[in-house]
Design a protein around this motif. Sequence first.
Motif, short mmCIF file in Angstrom:
data_model
loop_
_atom_site.label_atom_id
_atom_site.label_comp_id
_atom_site.label_asym_id
_atom_site.label_seq_id
_atom_site.Cartn_x
_atom_site.Cartn_y
_atom_site.Cartn_z
N PRO A 37 0.84 -1.20 0.00
CA PRO A 37 0.00 0.00 0.00
C PRO A 37 0.87 1.25 0.00
N ASP A 38 0.41 2.29 -0.67
CA ASP A 38 1.17 3.54 -0.76
C ASP A 38 1.59 4.08 0.61
N ASP A 39 0.68 4.08 1.58
CA ASP A 39 1.01 4.62 2.89
C ASP A 39 2.15 3.86 3.55
N VAL A 40 2.18 2.56 3.38
CA VAL A 40 3.25 1.72 3.94
C VAL A 40 4.56 2.00 3.21
N LEU A 41 4.51 2.00 1.90
CA LEU A 41 5.70 2.22 1.09
C LEU A 41 6.33 3.58 1.40
N GLU A 42 5.49 4.60 1.50
CA GLU A 42 6.02 5.94 1.76
C GLU A 42 6.62 6.05 3.15
N GLN A 43 5.92 5.54 4.18
CA GLN A 43 6.41 5.65 5.55
C GLN A 43 7.67 4.81 5.79
N SER A 44 7.83 3.73 5.05
CA SER A 44 8.96 2.84 5.30
C SER A 44 10.09 3.07 4.31
N LEU A 45 9.97 2.53 3.13
CA LEU A 45 11.08 2.53 2.18
C LEU A 45 11.42 3.90 1.64
N ILE A 66 6.48 -10.00 3.10
CA ILE A 66 5.57 -9.20 3.93
C ILE A 66 4.33 -8.81 3.13
N ARG A 67 3.17 -9.07 3.70
CA ARG A 67 1.88 -8.62 3.17
C ARG A 67 1.28 -7.69 4.21
N TRP A 68 0.77 -6.55 3.77
CA TRP A 68 0.28 -5.52 4.69
C TRP A 68 -1.24 -5.44 4.67
N TRP A 69 -1.82 -5.33 5.85
CA TRP A 69 -3.25 -5.14 6.01
C TRP A 69 -3.50 -4.01 6.98
N LEU A 70 -4.52 -3.21 6.70
CA LEU A 70 -4.96 -2.19 7.64
C LEU A 70 -5.88 -2.88 8.64
N GLU A 71 -5.44 -2.93 9.89
CA GLU A 71 -6.17 -3.66 10.91
C GLU A 71 -6.59 -2.72 12.04
N ALA A 166 -3.98 0.45 12.26
CA ALA A 166 -2.55 0.31 12.06
C ALA A 166 -2.31 -0.59 10.86
N TRP A 167 -1.27 -0.29 10.11
CA TRP A 167 -0.83 -1.19 9.05
C TRP A 167 -0.05 -2.29 9.71
N VAL A 168 -0.41 -3.54 9.45
CA VAL A 168 0.27 -4.68 10.04
C VAL A 168 0.85 -5.55 8.94
N GLY A 169 2.18 -5.72 9.00
CA GLY A 169 2.87 -6.58 8.05
C GLY A 169 2.96 -7.99 8.60
N ARG A 170 2.46 -8.93 7.82
CA ARG A 170 2.44 -10.34 8.25
C ARG A 170 3.04 -11.22 7.16
N PRO A 171 3.53 -12.40 7.58
CA PRO A 171 4.09 -13.32 6.57
C PRO A 171 3.01 -13.83 5.61
#
Length: 171
Positions: A37-45, A66-71, A166-171
């Motif tokens: 997701p854009d929000d994850v990509l921008e905040q992290s990488l 890593i797969r990201w879900w908004l939880e 929160a965005w949660v990265g899971r296997p």
Amino acid sequence: MKLEDLSPLIERRRASGLSYGYDRFRVDPAVAVLQWPDDVLEQSLYDFGDNDRFVTDYGSIDLREIRWWLETVPPADFHGMPTGASDAGCIEKFADNPVHWVKVRPREVGQHWEEHGTWLRPPLLIDRRLLGPSGNGLQVVKGRTRVGVLRGRLREGLHVAPHHQAWVGRP
């Protein structure tokens, strides 16, 4: 693919300054393949892909796993949630003075806390099974100030929502 594999892209972005903005970064084949997701990509990488502490804590993870879900996460789940070893203790530093850490942010951040009892932008958490050595539960990757403010607001009896995104990265 690990953070070090993105070094050429991040160096190119840093060298190009403002001309290599997020819109250009996100479509680069090196990161587009992740389908984050854009929000994850921008905040992290984009923001921290070459930050020494970020690389130390998360450089060993295969980013493709890593797969990201908004939880939706209840406040109690954030109690005692760690962050990376290179920033150990920083969440509690922010929790010690949540009012200050909100005041030094843009005005809309404080307004959102007062009106909604939560952060304006969801932080990034990671399932600790992805880390080496693996662990249980979640860890704060980005948003240590936000989580610290939440803990401090809870401790001080300030308005806190019953659930937080929160965005949660899971296997």
